[in-house]
Design a protein around this motif. Structure first.
Motif, short mmCIF file in Angstrom:
data_model
loop_
_atom_site.label_atom_id
_atom_site.label_comp_id
_atom_site.label_asym_id
_atom_site.label_seq_id
_atom_site.Cartn_x
_atom_site.Cartn_y
_atom_site.Cartn_z
N LEU A 49 -8.24 -15.85 21.40
CA LEU A 49 -8.06 -15.95 19.95
C LEU A 49 -8.74 -17.22 19.43
O LEU A 49 -8.61 -18.29 20.01
N LYS A 50 -9.45 -17.09 18.32
CA LYS A 50 -10.04 -18.26 17.67
C LYS A 50 -9.00 -18.81 16.71
O LYS A 50 -8.65 -18.16 15.71
N VAL A 51 -8.50 -19.99 17.02
CA VAL A 51 -7.32 -20.51 16.33
C VAL A 51 -7.65 -21.77 15.52
O VAL A 51 -8.36 -22.66 16.01
N ALA A 52 -7.11 -21.83 14.29
CA ALA A 52 -7.12 -23.06 13.50
C ALA A 52 -5.72 -23.65 13.58
O ALA A 52 -4.72 -22.93 13.44
N VAL A 53 -5.63 -24.95 13.83
CA VAL A 53 -4.34 -25.61 14.02
C VAL A 53 -4.13 -26.66 12.93
O VAL A 53 -5.02 -27.46 12.66
#
Length: 405
Positions: A33-37
């Motif tokens: 998953l390409k995740v923004a945190v």
């Protein structure tokens, strides 16, 4: 829900519960998953963001770490949160947004960010993002210490500002009673029997959330990502005391570990001075209590009582429907006919209705103490305005002003 909405999981939990460890574990097991945190920290230097940056394998070209420091996303940084989520969603290159809130944040204001248009900024996230899961992390090792400490966030140096007068225990309760998933962390530091008792209490406080025991924040990401669990209506009414009030009759519960609950209902008002005495000598075995209270006072108002640990909050909660005009009452009856089922011909909706949750509670004894606080037959016929009222209330002038509105 649309395909364009990016799913969001929010991690809440008191300071030191292990949110950052959970976040790092999920990021290191996110399966492509390409995740923004987004990491929120009250301090000027975002220490948690540094720990996430060092502990998570984030691709700088495909993913992003946003630091939100020196404030709380449920209040002072709420506008910033709206803008950051909108920006990340519009970039269109992320599969997911993970938010780690500060340890003193309350879940409901954060959830509202994703469920209503913000009138001040004009930002409406509903078409861009959906809150998928609201997670609360609980420190199994320190829970009872923090629950019974009797301290405020200000006394601990953890407040959001000088006006933040919240008790530590009230914050713990807010975070527990409002979530989809409750992670009981640091279980390896607690004996199994103590852990079972704690989980039993948490289940009473929050009967609808999924409770998962964890060690070192280790959890299967599927438990908190793309769950489809969040529903604002359900999560905002998921507290155990609300469920108790909704039951038509009391359901016998498991008495394992001495954990029990009951609803105290009496169609007679409390003498304010005697009730104040009861609250000053609160039964130690009661972990949580909440409900509406009928006070014999000049101001014909319902009162709200909310107790958790050593913290007791009490005050007026609005007018009883019975004090409204008959025309106003009929209008309410048409929209809420269920009120009529419990309507008293003399006192209307005036009623004491308080949920008690505790460990090794002696229900008959607690009920006996409370019954002694009720007005006697003789006192029912007196002028209630003459009773001494040491409880937090309103002045006669404020009451008259409110009655004229």
């Amino acid at each position: 829900m649309t395909d364009q909405q990016i799913p969001v999981t929010v991690l809440c939990g008191y300071l030191g519960s292990g949110k950052t460890t959970v976040l790092n574990h999920v990021l290191n097991n996110r399966q492509g998953l390409k995740v923004a945190v987004i990491v929120n920290d009250m301090s000027e230097i975002n220490i948690d963001a540094g720990l996430v940056g060092a502990g998570a394998n984030l691709s700088r070209t495909e993913e992003k770490l946003v630091e939100m420091s020196n404030g709380c996303i449920c209040c002072t940084l709420r506008d910033d949160l709206l803008q950051e989520v909108r920006k990340l969603a519009k970039e269109g290159r992320f599969d997911y947004i993970l938010i780690e809130s500060t340890g003193i944040s309350e879940p409901i204001p954060i959830a509202q960010t994703f469920t209503y248009e913000d009138t001040e900024t004009g930002i409406d996230l509903r078409s861009l993002a959906r809150l998928d899961c609201l997670v609360t992390v609980v420190d199994a090792y320190r829970f009872w210490h923090d629950f019974s400490c009797g301290e405020t966030l200000l006394e601990r140096g953890e407040a959001s500002g000088e006006g933040d007068t919240r008790d530590v225990v009230d914050l713990l309760i807010d975070q527990i009673e409002t979530c989809n998933v409750l992670l009981l962390n640091k279980c390896d530091l607690v004996l199994n029997e103590e852990l079972d008792e704690l989980e039993g209490v948490l289940r009473k406080l929050q009967p609808t959330a999924k409770i998962i025991r964890t060690q070192n924040g280790s959890i299967d990401p599927k438990e908190i990502l793309n769950t489809g669990l969040f529903d604002f209506e359900r999560v905002s009414t998921s507290a155990g005391w609300i469920k108790e009030l909704q039951q038509e009759g009391h359901t016998p519960e498991t008495e394992e570990y001495g954990i029990s609950s009951f609803v105290y209902r009496r169609a007679r008002p409390f003498h304010p001075e005697r009730l104040a005495g009861f609250m000053g000598d609160w039964p130690e075995e009661v972990v949580r209590a909440k409900g509406l209270v009928w006070i014999a006072a000049k101001a014909d108002l319902a009162a709200s009582l909310s107790q958790a640990g050593s913290s007791i909050q009490f005050g007026p909660a609005g007018r009883w429907l019975a004090s409204f005009s008959e025309e106003e009452q009929q209008e309410v009856f048409r929209s809420e006919p269920e009120i009529l089922r419990r309507w008293d011909q003399v006192w209307g909706d005036r009623l004491n209705e308080i949920v008690f949750i505790g460990i090794d509670m002696n229900r008959p004894k607690v009920e006996k103490w409370l019954d002694r606080c009720l007005l006697t037959e003789e006192e029912m016929n007196l002028d209630w305005a003459v009773f001494h009222n040491p409880l937090p209330w309103i002045s006669d002038e404020e009451y008259l002003a409110a009655s004229m509105d």
